[in-house]
Scaffold this active site. Sequence first.
Site, short mmCIF file in Angstrom:
data_model
loop_
_atom_site.label_atom_id
_atom_site.label_comp_id
_atom_site.label_asym_id
_atom_site.label_seq_id
_atom_site.Cartn_x
_atom_site.Cartn_y
_atom_site.Cartn_z
N ASP A 151 41.60 45.17 74.57
CA ASP A 151 40.84 44.57 73.49
C ASP A 151 41.72 43.64 72.65
O ASP A 151 42.20 44.00 71.60
CB ASP A 151 40.25 45.69 72.62
N CYS A 160 34.30 52.03 34.55
CA CYS A 160 34.32 51.58 33.16
C CYS A 160 33.23 52.23 32.32
O CYS A 160 33.16 52.01 31.12
CB CYS A 160 34.17 50.06 33.10
N LYS A 209 32.14 50.51 79.45
CA LYS A 209 32.59 50.68 78.07
C LYS A 209 32.61 52.16 77.72
O LYS A 209 31.63 52.87 77.95
CB LYS A 209 31.61 49.97 77.11
N CYS A 254 28.97 53.29 35.68
CA CYS A 254 30.07 52.83 36.52
C CYS A 254 31.23 53.83 36.47
O CYS A 254 31.70 54.18 35.39
CB CYS A 254 30.54 51.46 36.04
N LYS A 276 40.36 47.86 80.14
CA LYS A 276 39.83 46.67 79.48
C LYS A 276 40.54 46.56 78.13
O LYS A 276 40.29 47.34 77.21
CB LYS A 276 38.32 46.80 79.30
N CYS A 304 27.30 47.33 38.53
CA CYS A 304 27.77 47.62 37.17
C CYS A 304 27.51 46.38 36.33
O CYS A 304 27.86 45.27 36.72
CB CYS A 304 29.26 47.94 37.21
N CYS A 331 34.83 45.44 32.99
CA CYS A 331 35.05 46.42 34.06
C CYS A 331 36.28 46.02 34.88
O CYS A 331 36.28 44.98 35.54
CB CYS A 331 33.79 46.46 34.93
N TYR A 370 49.10 41.01 78.35
CA TYR A 370 49.02 41.58 79.69
C TYR A 370 48.29 40.57 80.56
O TYR A 370 47.29 40.00 80.12
CB TYR A 370 48.20 42.87 79.68
N GLU A 415 41.08 48.56 86.30
CA GLU A 415 42.06 48.22 85.27
C GLU A 415 41.50 48.64 83.92
O GLU A 415 40.29 48.79 83.78
CB GLU A 415 42.31 46.70 85.22
S1 IVH Z 1 38.90 40.18 84.24
C1 IVH Z 1 35.61 37.15 85.57
N1 IVH Z 1 40.35 42.21 83.43
O1 IVH Z 1 37.18 41.20 78.97
C2 IVH Z 1 36.26 38.29 84.90
N2 IVH Z 1 39.12 40.98 81.80
O2 IVH Z 1 34.16 40.55 79.36
C3 IVH Z 1 37.51 37.94 84.25
N3 IVH Z 1 39.42 41.79 79.51
O3 IVH Z 1 37.08 37.75 78.56
C4 IVH Z 1 38.04 38.96 83.36
N4 IVH Z 1 40.82 43.41 79.98
O4 IVH Z 1 39.19 38.89 77.79
C5 IVH Z 1 39.51 41.22 83.07
N5 IVH Z 1 41.71 44.00 82.86
C6 IVH Z 1 40.87 43.02 82.49
C7 IVH Z 1 40.49 42.81 81.15
C8 IVH Z 1 39.61 41.78 80.85
C9 IVH Z 1 40.16 42.78 79.02
C10 IVH Z 1 38.53 40.92 78.69
C11 IVH Z 1 38.72 39.46 78.98
C12 IVH Z 1 37.36 38.90 79.29
C13 IVH Z 1 36.44 40.01 78.90
C14 IVH Z 1 35.30 40.05 79.90
#
Ligand code: IVH
Length: 693
Positions: free
Chosen positions: A115, A421, A316, A418, A113, A436, A442, A227, A111
Amino acid sequence: MNPAERINELTEKLNYYNQRYYMDSISEISDQEFDMLLKELESLENQYPDLKLPESPTHRVGGTITKNFASVEHRYPMLSLANTYNEQELIDFDERVKKGLNGENYEYICELKFDGISLSMTYENGIFVRGVTRGDGVRGDDITNNVKTIKTLPLKVKNTFQTAPPSGATAFEIRGEGFLPYSSFEKMNAEAEAAGEESYANARNAASGSFKLQDSTEVARRGLDAYVYQFLSDEEIFATHEESLIALKNLGFNVSQTWRKCNTIQEVIAYINEWDEKRFSLPLATDGIVIKLNSIAQRAELGYTAKSPRWAIAYKYKAESKPAILKAVTYQVGRTGAITPVAELDNDKLNGKGIHLSGTTVKRASLHNANEIERLGLRIGDTVFVEKGGEIIPKVTAVDLSKRDMFNTQEILYPTNCPECGGALTRKEGEANHYCTNEKGCPPQIRGRIEHFIHRKAMNIDSLGEGKIELLYDKGLVHDITDLYDLTYEKLFGLEKVTEDENGKVRKIGFKEKTVQNILEGIEKSKQAPFKQVLFGIGIRYVGATVAEKLASFFKNIDNIKNADYETLRTAPEIGDKIAQSIVEYFQNEENQVFIEKLRLAGLQFSARDEVKEMEGDQLAGKTFLYTGTFANFEREALEQKIEANGGKVVSGVSGKLDFLIVGDKPGASKIQKAQKLNVKMISEDEFMAMLG
Ligand code: IVH
């Protein structure tokens, strides 16, 4: 049809249309028709509040104010994931999985990740009952009313699971990531800017801030989304993660359809490469991918380390790095006079369009200070590498020396005066920044001090903002904070300013009646702001909001602080050398003393008033309390507040005089033993709640 039937029908219909609209992008009825049905439901619910259903779509529009979010314990702890940054670490992970499963076949689900901020949603008998932040993983904040505003989150689900028999599970939890889609983020920031208010640096911060707003109506307006990616219940309902994702989707949850089943780690790597670029077309930032073992039984075989599951890992993405041309270095002047050099960047065609990096256009990057310019060895005209991981602020990481042309690049001459000013710049021993010295003359320093003064944690004048302050300054109405208190309706009404941003977009700020009234009211109200906020607002160097609070409660008024010498200041809690020195210097300056006298005359608070505690009742009057352990409904501070707000007193130790010891989860053994010995009555959290009624 009786009201109950109509309410049920409207609720069901509206939820259905909502779902079709937000999940399938299909409008089965027009917006007007939808609004009419919603209005009808609202009015029926107002007439018959008892008939309002927990899944009513009217819950989504907000309308609640929460002062303090209750802290609740997660039924299943919210763990984090181990991170990897390269293929080898992934292959190592795969080896560990293979070994742990003793040669069984296995599959992964990949999946993205996301943010955002992690959320835990609880359903009981198919009804959404609670939304909680991750917190420390064990306990989080109950932000149910804010989570309810997420339009894609079903407030009620059929309590059956299509790929598995309903096994009687009446409660389950859904985990997912709450976020603010880029489109909503941009809209919100544009609005903030137009109103002359501060904007958020990125969508993640904006989402995090939005989920923690006290006013759910404002949360609803911002347009948050989520999501979901995890299902949890006491009994295992699904054999695989894949089944759970499909079932969640069928139940109406917003499952991002970007996941994929992979049979080998090579397929996982292919997924990673495929999404490296594609992910920038999603409505939110992603910083990697998550690899999860598909089989739930196999997950149990592998188990957990102290912090994270052994059956999952996050990969990552590397921060994206791209070349750019350093066109120029400009200098920004902050409120304290600190000078920040900024790299003005462009693409190799120098057509002013900047470079495209991780989904956004980059034209500028902070260079922090003169040392950084030296460290990088920059010259104007250089080709530099610019990096940006996820949504993090872009930075210049290095010069591409192979592209350097000594004839077409120029040395960077750090200014001695500066740029705003013309005042002389100084650099103190041991400090990285140039400052400054023309404090009083200023413009950006003056404007910066006023911006700081109106800050939420200072005088909290939210009817003013950066844009409006600039206008007031440019028109010569405000040269100093104290001038704010001389503003009148006549001076403000009709002021106007038109600006053009770098994309040629024209923006107009105009002071009409309502705006002027709001500004004047905000300024008037600021006279009631508590002393600690005034102390923060006047902007003594190193005196932040927390330090100001400590000083205010220790010294009680401004004169005590002014008259305190260095040693006395050091006796206050958490006041170190730098802060004490800075306060002494501040009050030695006569201009500052005059400034404070002017504000005092204007009516600002320069002494701490004893805060009147808001009382809720007197059920606990005359009784003393102590507690031990942790509690489902309260954090320590909240529990103490609750006791005091109901007339009780919190004491510091178990003695014969103690009336009640409230015993929570994992209580301290010594307190319990002592209470038993002294015959002190011990009560549970529930019993305590019952005492409150
Ligand atoms: S699974 C035990 N799936 O990443 C694992 N986490 O470092 C449960 N996150 O706190 C998390 N996308 O907020 C999972 N597709 C995804 C995710 C995801 C983002 C975040 C989540 C978690 C952190 C884990």
